[in-house]
Structure formats: C-alpha cells, structure tokens
Design a protein around this motif. Structure first.
Motif, mmCIF file in Angstrom:
data_model
loop_
_atom_site.group_PDB
_atom_site.id
_atom_site.type_symbol
_atom_site.label_atom_id
_atom_site.label_comp_id
_atom_site.label_asym_id
_atom_site.label_seq_id
_atom_site.Cartn_x
_atom_site.Cartn_y
_atom_site.Cartn_z
ATOM 1 N N SER A 134 -90.814 23.757 -54.479
ATOM 2 C CA SER A 134 -90.894 25.264 -53.641
ATOM 3 C C SER A 134 -89.016 24.468 -52.990
ATOM 4 O O SER A 134 -88.194 24.161 -52.945
ATOM 5 N N HIS A 158 -88.487 25.884 -50.493
ATOM 6 C CA HIS A 158 -88.364 24.637 -48.699
ATOM 7 C C HIS A 158 -88.012 23.408 -48.772
ATOM 8 O O HIS A 158 -87.987 22.953 -47.811
ATOM 9 N N THR A 159 -88.592 22.568 -50.136
ATOM 10 C CA THR A 159 -87.835 21.581 -49.997
ATOM 11 C C THR A 159 -86.682 20.739 -50.088
ATOM 12 O O THR A 159 -85.715 21.648 -49.945
ATOM 13 N N TYR A 200 -81.036 21.355 -51.412
ATOM 14 C CA TYR A 200 -81.920 22.408 -50.361
ATOM 15 C C TYR A 200 -82.538 23.390 -51.453
ATOM 16 O O TYR A 200 -82.263 24.113 -52.633
#
Length: 106
Positions: free
Chosen positions: A38, A40-41, A51
């Motif tokens: 993701s 978002h990880t 990121y």
C-alpha cells in the motif's frame, strides 16, 4: 476489542519472526510479503525513510544480504487489538556500536 487473543498474537509473532529471518537470508519475495502492499505503508530507519510499498521494496533490493544491524534483542513487545490491528516494538543492541536500536511496526 480483545487484546492479545492467543491465535492473533501467535500469527503476528510468526510474521515478525519470518520478517527478521528473511532480512538475513535476503529473500525479497518473502520479505515483501511481510509488508502491506500500500502507498500508506511507512518504513523508518536510522538513515532512511521509505514511504509506500514501492520505496520499501526498492530498499530491500538495494540492501546486501547478511546479519544487518541487530546484535541482541533487549525487549520485544507485541500488542494485538481484535483480529485486525497489531503493534510490534523491538529494542535491540546494535552490532558493533555502543548504542541501542529500536523498531516499531503497526
């Protein structure tokens, strides 16, 4: 929400230990499988911040195989909440250095 349900705690501990083993073995396919794919990880380390899954994967590809920075574990804390949320915190002695390392995973 139940904390540290035995079956969830065991699954998270297994995933964490698998992640630690494949860091040394340099098995990128398995290592990538220990991270949520993701944007978002987030992966934070001493000298690099990644990121998103793609940056984390690129970091794994660049790193050489081997023992890495961890010499000895001082403390490992795993907290699970329900079936879908967990945090893992590790405090360790850094290999060849007089300082303590820390890692946190959610």
């Amino acid at each position: 929400m139940e904390a540290n349900k035995p079956e969830v705690l065991a699954a998270v501990r297994d995933l964490f230990e698998r992640h630690e083993r494949v860091l040394i073995d340099k098995n990128n396919d398995v290592l990538d499988g220990t991270f949520w794919n993701s944007p978002h990880t987030i992966r934070l380390s001493f000298d690099e911040h990644d990121y998103g899954f793609d940056e984390i994967h690129a970091h794994h590809v660049r790193c050489p195989p081997g023992l890495g920075t961890k010499e000895e574990r001082h403390r490992l804390d795993i907290l699970t909440l329900g079936d879908d949320l967990a945090t893992v915190n590790l405090v360790f002695e850094m290999r060849g250095e007089d300082r303590i390392g820390r890692q946190s995973q959610t």
